[in-house]
Design a protein around this motif. Structure first.
Motif, mmCIF file in Angstrom:
data_model
loop_
_atom_site.group_PDB
_atom_site.id
_atom_site.type_symbol
_atom_site.label_atom_id
_atom_site.label_comp_id
_atom_site.label_asym_id
_atom_site.label_seq_id
_atom_site.Cartn_x
_atom_site.Cartn_y
_atom_site.Cartn_z
ATOM 1 N N TYR A 1 47.474 34.963 12.470
ATOM 2 C CA TYR A 1 46.403 34.824 13.257
ATOM 3 C C TYR A 1 46.805 34.246 14.811
ATOM 4 C CZ TYR A 1 41.745 33.705 15.363
ATOM 5 O OH TYR A 1 40.650 33.761 16.297
ATOM 6 N N ASN A 2 47.738 33.068 14.495
ATOM 7 C CA ASN A 2 48.198 32.565 15.645
ATOM 8 C C ASN A 2 49.440 33.086 16.460
ATOM 9 O OD1 ASN A 2 50.103 31.715 14.325
ATOM 10 N ND2 ASN A 2 49.566 29.592 13.967
ATOM 11 N N GLY A 3 50.082 34.003 15.990
ATOM 12 C CA GLY A 3 51.339 34.828 16.324
ATOM 13 C C GLY A 3 52.525 34.132 16.501
ATOM 14 N N ASP A 4 52.756 33.038 15.490
ATOM 15 C CA ASP A 4 53.825 32.240 15.718
ATOM 16 C C ASP A 4 54.934 32.754 14.707
ATOM 17 O OD1 ASP A 4 52.896 31.493 13.137
ATOM 18 O OD2 ASP A 4 52.792 29.319 13.624
ATOM 19 N N GLY A 5 54.909 33.864 14.090
ATOM 20 C CA GLY A 5 55.835 34.654 13.241
ATOM 21 C C GLY A 5 55.754 34.028 11.647
ATOM 22 N N VAL A 6 54.773 33.096 11.480
ATOM 23 C CA VAL A 6 54.885 32.594 10.196
ATOM 24 C C VAL A 6 53.594 32.410 9.716
ATOM 25 C CG1 VAL A 6 55.199 30.269 8.896
ATOM 26 C CG2 VAL A 6 56.780 31.174 10.410
ATOM 27 N N ILE A 7 53.133 32.879 8.605
ATOM 28 C CA ILE A 7 51.581 32.682 8.074
ATOM 29 C C ILE A 7 51.481 31.700 7.169
ATOM 30 C CG2 ILE A 7 49.865 34.160 6.782
ATOM 31 C CD1 ILE A 7 51.603 36.550 7.591
ATOM 32 N N ASN A 8 50.684 30.481 7.473
ATOM 33 C CA ASN A 8 50.584 29.449 6.873
ATOM 34 C C ASN A 8 49.090 29.065 7.196
ATOM 35 O OD1 ASN A 8 50.593 28.077 9.273
ATOM 36 N ND2 ASN A 8 52.838 27.887 9.108
ATOM 37 N N SER A 9 48.678 27.560 6.772
ATOM 38 C CA SER A 9 47.446 27.127 6.883
ATOM 39 C C SER A 9 46.891 27.227 8.393
ATOM 40 C CB SER A 9 47.582 25.742 6.390
ATOM 41 O OG SER A 9 48.300 24.849 7.124
ATOM 42 N N ASP A 10 47.986 27.318 9.302
ATOM 43 C CA ASP A 10 47.732 27.291 10.664
ATOM 44 C C ASP A 10 46.783 28.497 10.987
ATOM 45 O OD1 ASP A 10 48.603 24.604 11.142
ATOM 46 O OD2 ASP A 10 50.473 25.470 11.984
ATOM 47 N N ASP A 11 47.067 29.630 10.269
ATOM 48 C CA ASP A 11 46.325 30.969 10.368
ATOM 49 C C ASP A 11 44.827 31.037 9.810
ATOM 50 O OD1 ASP A 11 48.633 32.438 11.824
ATOM 51 O OD2 ASP A 11 49.505 31.906 10.196
ATOM 52 N N ASP A 12 44.304 29.980 9.214
ATOM 53 C CA ASP A 12 43.189 30.133 8.696
ATOM 54 C C ASP A 12 42.200 30.288 9.576
ATOM 55 O OD1 ASP A 12 44.162 29.492 6.267
ATOM 56 O OD2 ASP A 12 43.471 27.664 6.040
ATOM 57 N N VAL A 13 41.137 31.224 9.124
ATOM 58 C CA VAL A 13 39.960 31.377 10.277
ATOM 59 C C VAL A 13 38.534 31.779 9.463
ATOM 60 C CG1 VAL A 13 41.448 32.425 12.102
ATOM 61 C CG2 VAL A 13 40.495 33.891 10.276
ATOM 62 N N LEU A 14 37.536 31.516 10.144
ATOM 63 C CA LEU A 14 36.281 31.935 9.409
ATOM 64 C C LEU A 14 36.309 33.241 8.935
ATOM 65 C CD1 LEU A 14 33.404 30.565 11.631
ATOM 66 C CD2 LEU A 14 34.271 29.421 9.344
ATOM 67 N N ILE A 15 36.112 33.523 7.575
ATOM 68 C CA ILE A 15 36.254 34.884 6.964
ATOM 69 C C ILE A 15 35.036 35.200 6.200
ATOM 70 C CG2 ILE A 15 38.865 34.815 6.874
ATOM 71 C CD1 ILE A 15 38.689 34.104 3.950
ATOM 72 N N GLY A 16 34.086 34.195 5.631
ATOM 73 C CA GLY A 16 33.040 34.658 4.924
ATOM 74 C C GLY A 16 31.834 33.691 4.991
ATOM 75 N N ARG A 17 30.691 33.931 4.235
ATOM 76 C CA ARG A 17 29.499 33.133 4.465
ATOM 77 C C ARG A 17 28.934 32.449 3.155
ATOM 78 N NH1 ARG A 17 27.130 38.709 6.367
ATOM 79 N NH2 ARG A 17 28.371 39.446 4.713
ATOM 80 N N GLY A 18 29.658 32.033 2.512
ATOM 81 C CA GLY A 18 29.463 31.213 1.043
ATOM 82 C C GLY A 18 28.510 32.127 0.065
ATOM 83 N N GLU A 19 28.608 31.665 -1.159
ATOM 84 C CA GLU A 19 28.248 32.338 -2.259
ATOM 85 C C GLU A 19 26.741 32.332 -2.541
ATOM 86 O OE1 GLU A 19 32.537 32.253 -4.863
ATOM 87 O OE2 GLU A 19 30.529 30.872 -5.405
#
Length: 690
Positions: free
Chosen positions: A495-513
């Motif tokens: 998501y942040n385009g730094d070439g590594v996928i880790n916790s820094d790429d977390d975004v809002l993806i859902g609405r709860g159960e």
């Protein structure tokens, strides 16, 4: 039930009931209880590639291949109980002068429960079909055990009323004052023994070694003063004032009492001349508003006292040569703990239009929960060497809208009605305990204050990898330059385009159960004795996280069989070197399968929106078709009314969750479907009235 007019002014009512219940069933119930897996869980996790029975029917296979073993008392033991319940209610009312009336209600309840759990130890076998040899692989219960429990619960509720009703010309008054005392108590004692040598279902028959006993008692109560005053003028202007003053023993004396007022106002506008004279299509129109506060005390006991608990550690007394149980301190006491509060404001509109053909209501509410209890551990430094107490500090608010409509009409000889309701609500955290953030990025991902409580954070996905080249050119998502990634694995987004996928790429993806939108639709029609009705219900604006249950995401989890949807729609490689047994499937819904242990740690199965499914659904909950015979026919044979009907329940469902029930219980203890599912029911009936 007995109601007596003792005198012209004194009435007495007495309701008495006694209920005796007996139960016996396998110790493994339908659903999981404690450490014992339920029968539904065994059915869900059955391994059908093993035989269900062996040539020798006295030799039992393992539970994961023969769930029927769970249902047989002779194999697993039993759970039995007897419950005796007594319920007594008494009510008095006495008319007093000037519109006053005195009342008193008493309700006494008591139940006795005797239960016995016998876990039977029965050998389970493996069978070698080549040699015909049986090998013991385990037992249904090891060790065998017997647990007996005695439990008593009782409560006494007392209410004393003074009511007043008077009318002065067009002014109507109604008032109420109540003093109530609620008390309840319970206690239980139990004993157990294990490793039985004889099949005798009594404690004395078990060995003395490792025998155990336990017990506990509880006492609670509540006192309260309740008042209410109603006033209306010609039914046009309506006012209601309420108050509760409650005391709970869960709090210390200084903070035990809570005051909880409420008020509501209503104006029947349709009775005003400027409405009735100019808008003849309005039969009834009322606006209303209310404000109220309630208290909540279901927060555990004795938190205002410093308490201690017995531990499993022992202290050796060298003088007496005895082992004494140790104790440890519980969380620090909170001497100022008090009620949680919930304040609700509501505005609404009720209407009936066009000669009662359309009626409905519209409501908007705002609810503030304050003084919510919680332990403030995140905002304190780690050097505090104690368990922190619960304190009244957190705040949440909730707002929502509710709308209901119903239309009644007639088309030729058909009477029909159609209606529905819909509601929406959402909650926000105003004040909670959280860490200090070291950076703006950490705050973006971690802050929950001022945010909706149903937000789900995680990584975004972009389907499945299809080629080696795609993997080599993709950002590093496994921390090894994608060395562990293969075609068919889940593709995560940098998501942040730094070439590594880790916790820094977390975004809002859902609405709860939990659904934020609930709705229902009802329809009925009648024509010449034929009647038809149905009810649809549904929910929306929520997601189900399949990663909450490994059975939903990991094929062959712990050796179990995958769900059918996963078995038929998982990625299957094209190359012969990787796949020699199955037809290729690259346009798949689910990722490729690896070895069981590797599945659990692989990035494909880490949490992302790939494993979130829209939980929205609509379901035909009930439907009925009936015919009522004409009375001029049925009365000839002494029947006042005769109706023949067919009906159904849970008949049809539309949902994106096409491989399980959309109303599934998602709590961790239920593990997504490992419990008895909702069932569809079909009925045929005949109703007679004489």
């Amino acid at each position: 039930n007995l109601d007596v007019a003792v005198t012209e002014k004194l009435d007495l009512g007495v309701d008495l009931s006694v209920l005796n219940q007996d139960f016996m069933g396998p110790i493994y119930q339908m659903e999981r209880i404690g450490s014992r897996f339920g029968t539904m869980g065994s059915l869900f996790r059955v391994r059908p590639y093993f035989p269900e029975r062996f040539p020798d029917p006295t030799k039992l296979p393992g539970l994961e291949q023969a769930p029927y073993v769970n249902t047989e008392i002779d194999y697993v033991g039993y759970k039995s109980w007897n419950r005796l319940t007594g319920d007594a209610k008494m009510k008095f009312s006495y008319e007093l002068p000037f519109g006053f009336e005195a009342k008193a209600n008493f309700h006494f309840y008591r139940t006795y429960l005797d239960s016995k759990d016998k876990a039977k130890k029965t050998p389970l076998y493996d069978y070698n079909f080549d040699t015909g040899e049986y090998t013991v692989r385990g037992y249904t219960n090891d060790p065998s055990s017997l647990l007996e429990r005695r439990e008593r619960e009782s409560s006494l509720n007392q209410q004393y009323f003074i009511t007043w009703n008077r009318t002065f010309n067009d002014h109507n008054f109604n008032a109420l004052a109540v003093y109530e005392i609620l008390s309840d108590n319970s206690n239980w004692i139990e004993a157990s023994r294990i490793r039985y040598d004889f099949d005798i279902d009594y404690l004395f028959a078990g060995p003395d070694q490792d025998k155990d006993n336990n017990g506990r008692a509880f006492e609670g109560g509540r006192k309260g003063f309740i008042s209410r005053v109603n006033y209306d003028y010609r039914g046009k202007y309506l006012v209601e004032l309420n108050s509760r003053v409650d005391a709970s023993p869960k709090f210390p004396e200084d903070t035990r009492w809570g005051f909880f007022p409420s008020a509501s106002l209503a104006w029947r506008i349709s009775d005003e001349s400027f409405i009735s004279d100019n808008f003849s299509f309005i039969n009834n129109l009322k606006v209303r508003a209310s404000y109220g506060k309630l208290g909540y005390d279901n927060i555990g006991n004795f938190q205002y006292l410093q308490t201690y608990s017995l531990t499993s550690q022992h202290i050796f007394d060298g003088v007496s040569n005895e082992l004494n149980k140790g104790i440890s301190s519980d969380a620090l006491a909170n001497p100022t703990i008090t009620w949680e509060e919930m304040t609700t404001t509501n505005a609404g509109l009720d209407f009936i239009l066009w000669n009662y053909r359309l009626e409905g209501s519209l409501d908007y509410f705002y609810r503030l929960r304050s003084e919510v209890l919680g332990a403030r551990i995140l905002s304190l430094p780690d050097i505090v060497g104690a368990n922190m107490p619960q304190v009244n500090y957190a705040e949440y608010d909730n707002r929502g809208v509710e709308l209901s409509l119903n239309h009644i009409n007639k088309f030729r000889n058909v009477d029909f009605s159609i209606g529905g309701n819909i509601s929406w609500n959402r909650e926000k955290s105003l004040l909670i305990d959280q860490n200090e953030f070291s950076s703006d990025e950490a705050r973006r991902r971690g802050n929950r204050i001022g945010e909706w409580t149903d937000r789900v954070w995680g990584k975004m996905s972009d389907g499945l990898f299809q080629t080696k080249e795609e993997i080599e050119n993709w950002p590093d998502q496994d921390g090894r330059n994608n060395a562990s990634i293969l075609p068919g694995d889940v593709k995560l987004i940098d998501y942040n385009g730094d070439g590594v996928i880790n916790s820094d790429d977390d975004v809002l993806i859902g609405r709860g159960e939990f659904p934020k939108l609930m709705y229902g639709i009802n329809l009925s029609a009648a024509w010449k004795g034929i009647n038809f009705s149905m009810l649809w219900q549904g929910a929306g604006l929520y997601d189900l996280n399949l990663r909450r249950s490994p059975d939903m995401t990991l094929p062959f989890y712990a050796g179990n069989t995958p769900i059918t949807a996963m078995l038929h729609d998982s990625y299957v490689p094209v190359t012969e070197a990787e796949n020699q047994w199955l037809p290729p499937n690259t346009d798949a819904r689910w990722p490729r399968y690896r070895t069981d242990n590797y599945n659990r740690s692989h990035s494909s199965y880490s949490f992302s929106d790939f494993w979130l499914i829209n939980g929205s659904y609509i379901r035909l909950k009930t439907v009925e078709l009936g015919y009522t015979l004409p009375q001029n026919i049925t009365q000839r044979v002494g029947i006042e009314r005769c109706k023949i009907y067919v009906s159904g329940f849970n008949l049809l469902t539309f949902s994106a969750l096409d491989f399980m029930d959309p109303e599934i219980d998602t709590s961790p203890s239920r593990l997504f479907g490992l419990y008895y599912p909702p069932v569809g029911t079909y009925n045929m009936g005949l109703s007679l009235q004489f």
